[in-house]
Design an enzyme around this catalytic site. Structure first.
Site, PDB file in Angstrom:
ATOM      1  N   TYR A   1       0.818  -1.210   0.000  1.00 14.42           N
ATOM      2  CA  TYR A   1       0.000   0.000   0.000  1.00 14.42           C
ATOM      3  C   TYR A   1       0.850   1.257   0.000  1.00 14.42           C
ATOM      4  O   TYR A   1       0.439   2.287  -0.502  1.00 14.42           O
ATOM      5  CB  TYR A   1      -0.985  -0.018   1.179  1.00 14.42           C
ATOM      6  CG  TYR A   1      -2.219  -0.805   0.821  1.00 14.42           C
ATOM      7  CD1 TYR A   1      -3.242  -0.219   0.084  1.00 14.42           C
ATOM      8  CD2 TYR A   1      -2.340  -2.142   1.148  1.00 14.42           C
ATOM      9  CE1 TYR A   1      -4.354  -0.929  -0.308  1.00 14.42           C
ATOM     10  CE2 TYR A   1      -3.456  -2.871   0.767  1.00 14.42           C
ATOM     11  CZ  TYR A   1      -4.464  -2.255   0.043  1.00 14.42           C
ATOM     12  OH  TYR A   1      -5.563  -2.965  -0.341  1.00 14.42           O
TER      13      TYR A   1
ATOM     14  N   HIS B   1      -6.287  -3.204   6.437  1.00 16.68           N
ATOM     15  CA  HIS B   1      -5.591  -4.132   5.545  1.00 16.68           C
ATOM     16  C   HIS B   1      -4.457  -4.862   6.255  1.00 16.68           C
ATOM     17  O   HIS B   1      -3.662  -5.557   5.617  1.00 16.68           O
ATOM     18  CB  HIS B   1      -5.028  -3.384   4.328  1.00 16.68           C
ATOM     19  CG  HIS B   1      -6.083  -2.969   3.354  1.00 16.68           C
ATOM     20  ND1 HIS B   1      -6.910  -3.886   2.746  1.00 16.68           N
ATOM     21  CD2 HIS B   1      -6.442  -1.748   2.891  1.00 16.68           C
ATOM     22  CE1 HIS B   1      -7.742  -3.234   1.943  1.00 16.68           C
ATOM     23  NE2 HIS B   1      -7.503  -1.943   2.025  1.00 16.68           N
TER      24      HIS B   1
END
Lengths: 724, 724
Positions: free
Chosen positions: A252, A408
């Site tokens: 990410y 996440h």
């Protein structure tokens, strides 16, 4: 606010001027570069070749109509992919216009934008929109922000050369309403401290600069209410640690970095007085370098919800390196570019990368052992990386002693990854997802990502009572972070150590990982000490998700032959088949496997009796969503459990030369001695080498220890000490 | 018989002379090469660089004693590997002596040989010897022959420069007794028409040339009794088909080829009047080319007992290409060298390869669709290869309609392999073996090679009643071969077709594979028609061993969730887990999977009702000897069964660009029409394209057919026809 884009405008003109000088100057530049780099004088520059290929691709697209369909599909579907591609086409046509000055690229991009100016005003929320983060053109606003970031860069290259009518239509039809939708129309995203918020801020702010709308810029920088409690600057404060670590991890981080890089570049060009690249001690450049550091052999460490294929070749990192090099001229960034696939972004900064590599300016990017502290203030744990050398494929060990990493994140406190010889040796599954594959749940995270991918058993760390850390509640986990006990070199041994006592109620988890050098040309030993301490009885499982082909174990195993049963009931265990189980074992054992042309041996010892299981992933997988993966699981039942493992890389399996060398374990003995204020873990090698790792009972950094062990006095301060 | 090696000797001296001219001439040569090839004038030639690296390796070995241990271990063990390495060291030191003229290399090799001259006379049969093919220095005589082939080449470079005493000692101590042992001492191997016999003949014959013993040469050429019923020439007659196909397949072909190449080269040098390279219409050169053709993306087709890692990089093929190019100057052989790893054999022929590549003489090796007929006379079936282009990674389909391939053959009549995009798509397991890994049954074939690897279910062909072809009896199978029905192009479609009616009593098996071109840039369709015909009821299974990750099926599957059972009882079925099963299906279905960045869809239809199973390899594998592999198995029960499958490669899974395109099946309909004298298989695509394949009831080549089908008259002769 014409001045806002005057810099860009003159930069564009300068670019066109260079081209207008014709081929003679271009050739003479090429000749000089060639003389420096021994490239044949007849070759065009690598960047020109790349732009010629891009032109061919765009020229082909010009031959057919470009569809601008009414939005219908979610991620991976036809309209989703078409709009994504159109955004890129507008961007690329703009870059070609800038590069060649050829009007056809401007006109092509303009005509597509005019179609969007017709379509966009007719749209409401996307029929498949994600309720929390809806888009209009796309199912989620995130995709819409990314689209605008691309498009506005393309638009900038030809805005001044459009007719007033076309400009008016495009800006009132699509650019302004989209920027409005992404800001005032989506406050829950725009003002959120999250990568979706960063993309929205970048899209809106970059649009503000290009359209000369300073208010958009201010809102993007400071939040809708312009009080600094939200917006891009706040995101720079909050989303990275002081070391440039991004809480969700490198997968990410790469994605989040792109709007930081591009918007910062736009700010620098339009308002250099903001010194945005110096903001927070140069956090953007730190983050770019940190992203490269979080890779092995070209791929990012696949921690948290990572797509494992992602790595240095991603376009986000191409932008990052281009902008970082343009600012710093650091030749090791060219070395990082050389680890990519050879292509660069189609911008002047991209050209500079390739030209300077051709001119011989590159130096190897230096991969390092490093502690990337997590948390806004750098006090919420760390990602710790030990490497045996500066190459991208030297041995490496990663310990994840970070925060959860938000929604996440995975439940893998103190999780371990081990790499060697350009391969994963002990690995993390990553996300259970097939990115954008419509047939796989629309390309979204699969249900098995929650039921397995995030669970502790899917990682290489201690599982207590078959439950995941923090009982699988990420918001609970997010409140805590491990304490780093040690990161650094002790008597020639690289050490990373951390502990956490909140993952399980009443259980303290500690891990010490040490990289012990061997002779030249031999990969180091990796010693891994993992222990769980509690007053009560527990079942402790240590999963080791090894890659490759099992070659042998020195302990007996009973393999399932005609029926294979599920290994457990919940928390990820329900997805494992029990392939084999050992009888009750004691003391030291080893297991060897083969990856590519190298053998790996893990020699291990567990306090007290234990069993070893071999498992395979794939149970309760009715939609065939898993890859085939395997694990060794060591299980012991006790109040306190200690696992000591020694990993080594050895031998050779060379099928071309038909040479096989397999030596097996070189570890003579692993012993554990409980001393007065510490435990001593001693690993003796068959060649006589001995390494002892001391882990203090009291792990405070300032505590001094003085212990008599094997007739020697050992003194140190802090949690960990090593002698050899 | 001094004349026997006079050529070699003068060639050697010429080599030394060139070196004695010093660096000036070498540099001027380099400069010329550089001018031709745009390489910097400062670089040394690639061959010199390689020899310098070899010298460094040998120089390092000189620093320590070279052990010449008493033989104790079988393949993979210490003494085995040490003797193998010593053989290579003697060879390499010889090559360096030839290249540099430096006495130290001669002396080093001489001293090792003197140690062998002490050891060898004390040896009896190896303590771990294979009874049928025993060795003295090694567990099998084969390794001993290979050792001598290497050593005699090294010895040849310095024999003339040894003292008479050293020469006498080495020749009486080891070279002569070993040559005696391999010939008169091992008649069962030496006179055998088999690759072990070829190695023995080469070792003994090459020794004969170097030591000036013409009788050894004659025995090697004509057999021990010198009547031509055995020996090298007979082997050249018997072991290759007229197309250069070797009955055991490419993995063994590569290995068998090396003694053919090296002994032929020695014959050519010593007795050019034999015109050995013209023997049997140039069979040695044909075999070299055929070996390269039997590869995909650098690896050999893994049919029969193949180690899958083997391919173009193997040393045997490096010798083959060096010798073949030296003889022919065919520039496409340089193209084949360019597909290797960059290193060449350390001989003058190796130098020529690299020098000529540097001089720009290389042309791409052209991979072809070809029929490699099997059998001494070319009338025992064929290996048929269809390719979509000349590149090593164009789409390719292989149908194995050959003989059994002797004891290393697999029971896979009409077996299919499918490759695309540099990957295996539908694959063969190869041998169940870890070459030379002592811990895996001494590196030998594992028991599971017989119980699974060779069995029909391990391949992509029809299995009847869960039994293997010829009931798994290779000697029975060896008596028969399939009939090739068609190989060639019909109306723009490449076709390979064959049948066999001996694999199962009372069942005729027929397969037609067609490669149908699509638009530019899109891989062709592969249509596969496989049918079994019998008067009686049978269970027909079609296994498809697909690689990659299953994405979706358009038919329902019930997956085992908490317990997985073995799929069958015997003939390889006992090693499969049943992962999933469909309900009873009818008509056309499809399945899609992902390999790397491409999707594959197999659209299939079966005559009558059928079920689809998903299986995984690994049941009854108590020693963890299998890789993880998977298959789709289509099962129908009927008198006659027909399976029509259409494979297509499509879409894109690009993680760097985050672009996924997945279209699924493009096949509208598969229909089967029983006509008067043939069956018509029609595949209609969604874009309107239609292909019809006619398979005649009477498969004789000279039979003409005239059929009315869909209001058209179709006429052809032979078994197969195609319209589109």
């Amino acid at each position: 606010m014409i001045s806002n884009f005057s810099y860009k405008s003159s930069w564009l003109k300068a670019g066109v001027t260079v081209l207008a000088l014709g081929l003679s100057q271009a050739c003479s530049e090429t000749v000089q570069a060639a003389e420096k780099s021994d490239i044949s004088t007849q070759s065009v520059s690598a960047f020109d070749a790349q732009m010629t290929a891009l032109a061919a691709s765009i020229d082909a697209r010009m031959l057919t109509d470009v569809p601008v369909p009414v939005p219908a599909d979610a991620g991976g579907g036809y309209t989703h992919e078409q709009h994504k591609q159109n955004g890129k086409t507008i961007y690329e046509a703009g870059m070609l216009y800038q590069h060649t000055g050829d009007e056809k690229y401007k006109n092509f991009a303009r005509d597509i934008l005019l179609d969007y100016a017709e379509l966009y005003p007719t749209l409401g929320l996307h029929p498949e929109h994600k309720p929390s983060t809806a888009g209009q053109l796309f199912w989620q606003g995130l995709n819409e922000a990314v689209w605008l970031v691309y498009v506005i860069q393309g638009y900038e290259t030809f805005r001044d050369d459009l007719s007033p009518q076309a400009r008016e239509k495009i800006e009132t039809g699509v650019l302004n309403p989209m920027a409005d939708f992404l800001s005032i129309g989506s406050p829950q995203t725009f003002d959120r401290i999250h990568n979706h918020g960063t993309w929205a801020a970048a899209a809106v702010g970059m649009t503000g600069y290009v359209l000369g709308q300073q208010e958009r810029v201010e809102k993007s920088l400071l939040g809708l209410s312009q009080d600094g409690e939200a917006g891009f600057l706040k995101q720079m404060d909050m989303l990275f640690s002081p070391d440039g670590y991004y809480a969700e991890g490198p997968y990410y981080q790469r994605y989040a970095m792109m709007p930081f890089v591009l918007f910062s570049q736009a700010i620098e060009k339009n308002e250099p007085e903001r010194k945005i690249f110096e903001y927070r001690d140069g956090i953007v450049l730190k983050a770019i370098r940190a992203t490269v550091q979080q890779s092995y052999a070209g791929k990012f460490f696949p921690i948290n919800d990572a797509i494992r294929e992602k790595g240095l070749n991603t376009v986000e990192l191409k932008y990052g390196l281009a902008v970082a090099y343009d600012l710093t001229n650091d030749p090791t960034l060219l070395g990082a570019v050389q680890l990519q696939d050879g292509s660069v972004v189609p911008t002047p900064e991209g050209r500079k990368l390739l030209d300077d590599i051709a001119a011989g300016k590159a130096k190897p990017f230096e991969f390092k052992s490093l502690e990337l502290r997590d948390g806004r203030n750098g006090d919420e744990g760390a990602l710790m990386v030990l490497r045996s050398g500066p190459e991208s494929d030297a041995s490496a060990v990663v310990m994840k002693a970070t925060t959860q990493g938000l929604g996440h994140g995975h439940f893998d406190k103190l999780g371990l990854l081990y790499y060697d010889n350009a391969s994963e040796v002990v690995a993390d599954y990553g996300a259970v997802r097939f990115l954008n594959v419509e047939a796989k749940f629309g390309g979204r995270y699969l249900p098995e990502n929650d039921s397995y991918g995030k669970q502790t058993i899917a990682h290489n760390t201690l599982v207590v009572d078959e439950k995941s850390h923090y009982d699988g509640d990420w918001r609970e986990s997010q409140k805590f972070s491990p304490d780093v006990l040690k990161f650094g070199n002790i008597n020639g041994v690289q050490v990373a150590a951390a502990e956490v006592d909140t993952a399980y109620e009443g259980v303290n988890l500690q891990r010490v990982v040490a990289m012990v050098p061997r002779e030249d040309g031999i990969a180091p030993y990796v010693i891994d000490i993992l222990r769980g301490q509690s007053g009560d009885g527990h079942v402790y499982d240590l999963p080791v998700h090894y890659k490759g082909q099992l070659i042998e174990t020195n302990f007996p195993l009973e393999h399932e032959t005609t029926q294979m049963n599920v290994f457990g009931k919940a928390n990820g265990y329900q997805h494992l088949w029990q392939r084999a189980v050992s009888p009750e074992l004691e003391g030291q054992q080893d297991m060897s496997w083969l990856i590519g042309d190298k053998f790996y041996t893990m020699t291990f010892a567990v306090d007290g009796p234990y069993k070893a299981y071999l498992t395979e992933l794939g149970a309760n997988d009715p939609n065939h969503n898993f890859r085939k993966e395997q694990a060794l699981i060591l299980r012991t039942e006790a109040d306190n459990a200690g696992f000591v493992s020694v990993y080594e890389s050895h031998g050779r399996y060379d099928n071309d030369e038909e040479v096989t060398v397999f030596d097996g374990s070189s570890v003579e003995q692993i012993s554990t001695d409980k001393l007065e204020t510490a435990t001593a873990y001693t690993v003796s090698m068959k060649n006589g080498d001995v390494v002892t790792i001391y882990l203090a009972d009291d792990t405070q950094a300032d505590q001094t220890h003085k212990i008599s062990h094997k007739n020697k006095q050992v003194e140190w301060s802090g949690a960990v000490h090593v002698t050899q």
